[in-house]
Design a protein around this motif. Structure first.
Motif, PDB file in Angstrom:
ATOM      1  N   SER A 209      -0.216   6.051  -1.840  1.00 19.64           N
ATOM      2  CA  SER A 209      -0.936   5.142  -2.745  1.00 19.64           C
ATOM      3  C   SER A 209      -0.075   3.935  -3.097  1.00 19.64           C
ATOM      4  O   SER A 209      -0.603   2.838  -3.304  1.00 19.64           O
ATOM      5  N   GLU A 212      -0.662   1.450  -0.321  1.00 19.31           N
ATOM      6  CA  GLU A 212      -1.962   0.796  -0.463  1.00 19.31           C
ATOM      7  C   GLU A 212      -1.901  -0.337  -1.489  1.00 19.31           C
ATOM      8  O   GLU A 212      -2.451  -1.414  -1.285  1.00 19.31           O
ATOM      9  N   LYS A 213      -1.171  -0.035  -2.592  1.00 19.55           N
ATOM     10  CA  LYS A 213      -1.102  -1.043  -3.671  1.00 19.55           C
ATOM     11  C   LYS A 213      -0.195  -2.209  -3.304  1.00 19.55           C
ATOM     12  O   LYS A 213      -0.372  -3.323  -3.796  1.00 19.55           O
ATOM     13  N   GLU A 217      -5.645  -6.985   0.093  1.00 22.89           N
ATOM     14  CA  GLU A 217      -6.811  -6.864   0.978  1.00 22.89           C
ATOM     15  C   GLU A 217      -6.779  -7.998   2.001  1.00 22.89           C
ATOM     16  O   GLU A 217      -6.260  -9.069   1.691  1.00 22.89           O
ATOM     17  N   SER A 220      -4.938  -3.258   2.805  1.00 19.60           N
ATOM     18  CA  SER A 220      -4.478  -2.099   2.025  1.00 19.60           C
ATOM     19  C   SER A 220      -4.682  -0.784   2.758  1.00 19.60           C
ATOM     20  O   SER A 220      -3.762   0.039   2.838  1.00 19.60           O
ATOM     21  N   ASP A 221      -5.866  -0.608   3.300  1.00 18.46           N
ATOM     22  CA  ASP A 221      -6.138   0.666   3.948  1.00 18.46           C
ATOM     23  C   ASP A 221      -5.322   0.814   5.236  1.00 18.46           C
ATOM     24  O   ASP A 221      -4.833   1.889   5.563  1.00 18.46           O
ATOM     25  N   ARG A 224      -1.927   1.942   4.352  1.00 19.94           N
ATOM     26  CA  ARG A 224      -1.913   3.374   4.075  1.00 19.94           C
ATOM     27  C   ARG A 224      -1.803   4.157   5.393  1.00 19.94           C
ATOM     28  O   ARG A 224      -0.970   5.058   5.539  1.00 19.94           O
ATOM     29  N   GLN A 225      -2.618   3.751   6.381  1.00 15.82           N
ATOM     30  CA  GLN A 225      -2.609   4.463   7.672  1.00 15.82           C
ATOM     31  C   GLN A 225      -1.271   4.296   8.392  1.00 15.82           C
ATOM     32  O   GLN A 225      -0.765   5.219   9.022  1.00 15.82           O
TER      33      GLN A 225
END
Ligand code: DQA
Length: 245
Positions: A209, A212-213, A217, A220-221, A224-225
């Motif tokens: 997380s 992500e933060k 955008e 972000s996702d 994470r990946q």
């Protein structure tokens, strides 16, 4: 297109939490966004870099040779004593503007002296974020020749410029990846000795997380990946180590 690198040194990652009397209330991200927007206005590319470490800053300066056209640098406290950063600025032969958010000449005596001033083109201090923006304007007006830029853009192959930028980023990322793997290995060895479990699920969620933060955008996702894959590889290596024992 010309590229300006914005370098921020130690403790500037903590803007927003530092004394607002000297540094204002904005964060590093606010400062970097203002520089990126200024770059759009000036028609230059902007890259931002921050590190707490003298060696990382020096490596960044070395890696700028041949790909960065001008640098705006707030070396933080290193300004006052890092001869190593001074030497790096001198050797790269890229125009560097020295910037400080606060007025270093009207603070504690130890901040009055800048060991990098003599190798920088100009010093901007006491103007907050505006100093960075003025430094960028002056790089463009005084050091980026329009004719060279026009000649360059008629010859330049935008695809190969972008690929060269990606190659540089990949190089830096792989150095960091190797460092990260080495730390994971050490953790695995420490845990194997104490018999503690290698895998801590809560920690993985925390790291994901945070990833992500940390990224705006629309990435972000993806961030994470990306971090999830790094965690998977490091777990795989840690498992190998624990099985060796
Ligand atoms: C600073 C001034 C330095 O003396 C201090 O150590 C910093 C920030 C500035 O931006 O005013 O960290 O460079």
């Amino acid at each position: 297109m010309k590229t300006i690198l914005i370098v921020n040194g130690p403790n500037l990652s903590m803007l927003g939490k530092r004394d607002p009397k000297h540094y204002g209330s904005g964060t590093l991200k606010d400062l970097e966004n203002a520089c990126v927007n200024k770059g759009i206005e000036l028609g230059v590319k902007v890259e931002c870099f921050q590190s707490e470490s003298e060696s990382a800053i020096i490596r960044k300066l070395h890696m700028s040779m041949g790909r960065i056209d001008g640098i705006v640098m707030n070396a933080g406290a290193y300004t006052h004593y890092s001869i190593a950063i001074r030497d790096a600025i001198e050797l790269i032969k890229i125009p560097v503007m020295e910037v400080h958010l606060s007025d270093i000449h009207n603070r504690e005596d130890f901040r009055n002296r800048s060991v990098i001033e003599a190798v920088c083109k100009k010093q901007f201090c006491g103007m907050g974020v505006k100093g960075y923006l003025l430094a960028m304007e002056e790089l463009v007006s005084e050091y980026f020749s329009k004719e060279a830029d026009e000649a360059e853009s008629s010859e330049a192959d935008p695809l190969s410029e972008e690929r060269a930028a990606i190659n540089e980023i990949d190089k830096e990322m792989l150095v960091l990846f190797e460092r990260r793997m080495k730390h994971s290995e050490r953790i695995a060895k420490i845990k194997a000795q104490s018999g503690a479990a290698i895998y801590v699920p809560g920690r993985e969620q925390e790291i994901l997380s945070a990833a992500e933060k940390a990224v705006d955008e629309p990435y972000s996702d993806y961030a994470r990946q990306f971090v999830q894959e790094i965690l998977r590889l490091s777990k795989e290596r840690q498992k190998e180590i624990s099985e060796e024992k």
